[in-house]
Enzyme design. Structure first.
Site, PDB file in Angstrom:
ATOM      1  N   GLU A 132       0.830  -1.213   0.000  1.00 49.83           N
ATOM      2  CA  GLU A 132       0.000   0.000   0.000  1.00 49.83           C
ATOM      3  C   GLU A 132       0.862   1.259   0.000  1.00 49.83           C
ATOM      4  OE1 GLU A 132      -3.171   0.127  -0.567  1.00 49.83           O
ATOM      5  OE2 GLU A 132      -3.184  -2.046  -0.661  1.00 49.83           O
ATOM      6  N   HIS A 135       2.164   1.965  -3.402  1.00 48.86           N
ATOM      7  CA  HIS A 135       1.222   2.683  -4.273  1.00 48.86           C
ATOM      8  C   HIS A 135       1.329   4.190  -4.016  1.00 48.86           C
ATOM      9  CE1 HIS A 135      -0.957  -0.438  -6.367  1.00 48.86           C
ATOM     10  NE2 HIS A 135      -1.396  -1.023  -5.271  1.00 48.86           N
TER      11      HIS A 135
HETATM   12 ZN   LIG Z   1      -2.242  -2.873  -5.086  1.00 47.98          ZN
END
Ligand SMILES: [Zn+2]
Length: 266
Positions: A132, A135
């Protein structure tokens, strides 16, 4: 006849030119270049306000074991990454039904308690969080939001959108960053984004001292659970589509990740 993607691309090109705000972002880990319409500061500001709203709306876990675990893993992962304007925060949201997780720009990380049975241990959670956070570092949400803004808001720039349509911009930010539960829209990351986040996430967890092999095991467990449900993937996998290729690619990166892991063990 021109293909639709070509038309879209030239349309976007014209808009970028017209607004004079074309910005190219180069991913520090992979070297990939992306068009992002706004600054990391604007991104972080959106992340801060979206996260504040989520905390008002969603119950937060009061289980000290869960909140401590999320904070501990978060501190270790965040200590090995560069995220501009980050004011790191790691919150365990109480929702045992939904296995989900996200990181907003500005370092706002949310872990739904429903994912903890799948992550199982610290290393499993480190994989989810590394992914995460990757990202966010790669600004995938910002890239998606740039595209959505140009198409969905009729091609007006973010600065204008934030001034004139604050509610829409906020909702769009949540969609773009994969916080789908709040607005009820699922906008999946592309395969390109997923592969990039897998690669970066593996390196981040290894650098933070977690065994990257445990990370791949988490994805395998999660995929098996999803396959059992027969075509109805849990929300997390709707926004982060997972297939065998992703797992194979992670295995390919394993020697590099293991080397980083060994170095982290001093
Ligand atoms: Zn992802």
């Amino acid at each position: 006849m021109l293909k639709k993607s070509v038309i879209t691309r030239s349309f976007l090109g014209v808009v970028f030119l017209a607004l004079g705000i074309a910005a190219c972002y180069t991913n520090p880990e992979t070297g990939r270049r992306a068009m992002i319409l706004f600054s990391t500061k604007q991104e972080a500001a959106l992340g801060f306000s979206a996260f504040a709203e989520l905390k008002r709306e969603k119950p937060i876990s009061t289980n000290p074991e869960q909140t401590e675990l999320v904070r501990r893993v978060g501190n270790r992962i965040s200590s090995v990454v560069e995220l501009p304007h980050a004011e790191w925060e790691f919150v365990a949201f109480k929702d045992d039904e939904i296995p989900n997780a996200f990181c907003l720009p500005g370092g706002k990380v949310g872990i739904y308690t429903g994912i903890l049975p799948f992550t199982q241990d610290e290393a499993g959670l480190a994989m989810v969080m590394g992914h995460e956070v990757a990202h966010a570092v790669a600004r995938h949400g910002g890239e998606r939001m740039s595209q959505q803004l140009l198409v969905g808001l009729g091609g007006i720039g973010l600065a204008v959108a934030m001034r004139e349509k604050p509610a829409e911009t906020q909702a769009l930010a949540l969609v773009a960053y994969g916080v789908a539960t709040t607005v009820g829209v699922i906008l999946p990351y592309s395969r390109k984004h997923e592969l990039e986040a897998d690669y970066m996430g593996l390196k981040f967890m290894a650098k933070a001292g977690y065994d990257p092999r445990a990370g791949v095991e988490f994805w395998r467990r999660f995929k098996a659970y999803s396959d059992q449900r027969g075509g109805k993937p849990p929300e997390f996998l709707s926004t982060h589509p997972l297939d065998d290729r992703r797992i194979r690619e992670m295995e390919k990166h394993m020697p590099e990740a293991m080397e980083i892991y060994r170095r982290s063990q001093g």
